[in-house]
Design a protein around this motif. Structure first.
Motif, PDB file in Angstrom:
ATOM      1  N   ARG A 116       0.837  -1.220   0.000  1.00  0.00           N
ATOM      2  CA  ARG A 116       0.000   0.000   0.000  1.00  0.00           C
ATOM      3  C   ARG A 116       0.863   1.258   0.000  1.00  0.00           C
ATOM      4  O   ARG A 116       0.540   2.235  -0.666  1.00  0.00           O
ATOM      5  CB  ARG A 116      -0.952  -0.001   1.202  1.00  0.00           C
ATOM      6  CG  ARG A 116      -2.115  -0.976   1.048  1.00  0.00           C
ATOM      7  CD  ARG A 116      -3.197  -0.732   2.082  1.00  0.00           C
ATOM      8  NE  ARG A 116      -2.742  -0.908   3.445  1.00  0.00           N
ATOM      9  CZ  ARG A 116      -2.545  -2.089   4.039  1.00  0.00           C
ATOM     10  NH1 ARG A 116      -2.765  -3.208   3.373  1.00  0.00           N
ATOM     11  NH2 ARG A 116      -2.136  -2.163   5.293  1.00  0.00           N
ATOM     12  N   ASN A 158      -8.837  -6.291   1.357  1.00  0.00           N
ATOM     13  CA  ASN A 158      -9.928  -5.578   2.045  1.00  0.00           C
ATOM     14  C   ASN A 158      -9.458  -4.241   2.609  1.00  0.00           C
ATOM     15  O   ASN A 158     -10.171  -3.237   2.508  1.00  0.00           O
ATOM     16  CB  ASN A 158     -10.513  -6.440   3.169  1.00  0.00           C
ATOM     17  CG  ASN A 158     -11.376  -7.541   2.587  1.00  0.00           C
ATOM     18  OD1 ASN A 158     -11.889  -7.403   1.476  1.00  0.00           O
ATOM     19  ND2 ASN A 158     -11.529  -8.632   3.320  1.00  0.00           N
ATOM     20  N   VAL A 159      -8.260  -4.243   3.192  1.00  0.00           N
ATOM     21  CA  VAL A 159      -7.741  -2.966   3.729  1.00  0.00           C
ATOM     22  C   VAL A 159      -7.552  -1.965   2.582  1.00  0.00           C
ATOM     23  O   VAL A 159      -7.908  -0.785   2.696  1.00  0.00           O
ATOM     24  CB  VAL A 159      -6.411  -3.168   4.491  1.00  0.00           C
ATOM     25  CG1 VAL A 159      -5.876  -1.830   4.991  1.00  0.00           C
ATOM     26  CG2 VAL A 159      -6.590  -4.121   5.653  1.00  0.00           C
ATOM     27  N   ILE A 219      -9.082  -1.841  -0.303  1.00  0.00           N
ATOM     28  CA  ILE A 219     -10.391  -1.371  -0.809  1.00  0.00           C
ATOM     29  C   ILE A 219     -10.915  -0.272   0.103  1.00  0.00           C
ATOM     30  O   ILE A 219     -11.343   0.794  -0.358  1.00  0.00           O
ATOM     31  CB  ILE A 219     -11.396  -2.545  -0.907  1.00  0.00           C
ATOM     32  CG1 ILE A 219     -11.002  -3.464  -2.069  1.00  0.00           C
ATOM     33  CG2 ILE A 219     -12.832  -2.039  -1.078  1.00  0.00           C
ATOM     34  CD1 ILE A 219     -11.762  -4.775  -2.124  1.00  0.00           C
ATOM     35  N   ARG A 220     -10.834  -0.523   1.415  1.00  0.00           N
ATOM     36  CA  ARG A 220     -11.342   0.491   2.363  1.00  0.00           C
ATOM     37  C   ARG A 220     -10.561   1.793   2.251  1.00  0.00           C
ATOM     38  O   ARG A 220     -11.103   2.878   2.444  1.00  0.00           O
ATOM     39  CB  ARG A 220     -11.271  -0.043   3.804  1.00  0.00           C
ATOM     40  CG  ARG A 220     -12.338  -1.102   4.110  1.00  0.00           C
ATOM     41  CD  ARG A 220     -12.579  -1.225   5.608  1.00  0.00           C
ATOM     42  NE  ARG A 220     -11.403  -1.632   6.335  1.00  0.00           N
ATOM     43  CZ  ARG A 220     -11.007  -2.891   6.500  1.00  0.00           C
ATOM     44  NH1 ARG A 220     -11.731  -3.879   6.011  1.00  0.00           N
ATOM     45  NH2 ARG A 220      -9.914  -3.180   7.171  1.00  0.00           N
ATOM     46  N   ALA A 221      -9.271   1.679   1.906  1.00  0.00           N
ATOM     47  CA  ALA A 221      -8.434   2.884   1.792  1.00  0.00           C
ATOM     48  C   ALA A 221      -8.529   3.516   0.400  1.00  0.00           C
ATOM     49  O   ALA A 221      -7.882   4.535   0.138  1.00  0.00           O
ATOM     50  CB  ALA A 221      -6.979   2.527   2.109  1.00  0.00           C
ATOM     51  N   GLY A 222      -9.290   2.901  -0.500  1.00  0.00           N
ATOM     52  CA  GLY A 222      -9.450   3.464  -1.851  1.00  0.00           C
ATOM     53  C   GLY A 222      -8.221   3.285  -2.743  1.00  0.00           C
ATOM     54  O   GLY A 222      -8.056   4.013  -3.719  1.00  0.00           O
TER      55      GLY A 222
END
Ligand SMILES: C[S@@+](CC[C@H](N)C(=O)[O-])C[C@H]1O[C@@H](n2cnc3c(N)ncnc32)[C@H](O)[C@@H]1O
Length: 234
Positions: free
Chosen positions: A69, A93-94, A96-99
């Motif tokens: 990331r 998943n992390v 995706i949540r962070a865009g």
């Protein structure tokens, strides 16, 4: 590998710490934060490598995806590769949540990931290479060489042991980890040296150079924890 040989090492079998278990994955960052600055260390490496906006980077053994990331914020495309589906699911998943949208996740490993994109600028791996026995480390490095552009760079951070004082230095490391992270961390560290494949610096040096890499710099902190910055020559 596409045409796996019958005696191919099975890198999907977890040896030592079992990162296929969701509970190990959930706890991973909390446990490692006791002795590492996950984001800060990643950014220091990316600074030193000089990763920039047009670059493509492969991170092997990407785990919960912190490094991937951080890299994705600086470069065009990151490929995060891990043998643990649980790690990949968590990391995805992390992100995706962070865009974060420029990371591709691949269920594979040093020996089995088939890369079919353009040659990459960087390959990185942190605390994962020791999962392969030495013969297979050599095979993995040759595979990485073919994925890199000429002048592409390889970064390896992992437990690597200097010969002098090896036993004392490993014992001291286990003690430090136990003090920082408690009894479970001490047991993990002991398990690491009992079952996994951290090896000598002279073996890693030889494997790297015989795979065609130039070692631009190497640092081994406390005789046990190494960072290698390597170049694929033209
Ligand atoms: C100690 S974790 C390190 C994760 C991450 N790189 C970090 O620094 O936080 C080791 C990771 O390597 C993965 N791994 C183990 N064997 C592997 C292999 N042969 N190829 C790729 N990844 C592997 C594990 O599933 C796990 O996610």
């Amino acid at each position: 590998m596409k045409d796996t040989i019958p005696w191919q090492y099975n890198e999907f079998t977890q040896v030592g710490k079992d990162y296929s278990k969701p509970e190990e994955v959930e706890d991973f960052e909390a446990r490692h934060s006791d002795f590492r600055d996950l984001e800060g260390d990643s950014n220091a490496v990316l600074d030193l490598l000089g990763v920039s906006e047009n670059d493509i980077l492969i991170d092997f053994g990407s785990g919960t995806g912190v490094f991937a990331r951080q890299a994705a914020q600086r470069c065009r495309q990151v490929h995060a590769v891990d043998v643990s589906q649980a790690m990949l699911d968590y990391a995805r998943n992390v992100a995706i949540r962070a865009g974060v949208t420029n990371i591709e996740y691949h269920h594979g490993g040093f020996l089995t990931f088939e890369y079919d994109g353009p040659p990459v600028d960087y390959i990185t791996t942190t605390l994962a290479f020791h999962h392969l026995p030495d013969f297979w480390k050599g095979i993995a490095l040759k595979r990485m060489y073919t994925m890199l552009k000429p002048k592409g760079k390889l970064f390896i951070h992992d437990g690597v042991i200097e010969v002098d004082g090896a036993i004392d230095n490993i014992t001291a490391l286990i003690d430090r980890l136990g003090e920082a992270g408690g009894e479970e961390m001490r047991e993990d560290a002991e398990e690491h040296f009992r079952k996994e494949f951290s090896t000598y610096d002279w073996i890693i040096d030889g494997l790297l150079t015989r795979a065609g890499f130039e070692i631009e710099s190497r640092e081994i902190v406390d005789g046990v924890m190494a960072s290698y910055y390597c170049l694929r020559p033209e």
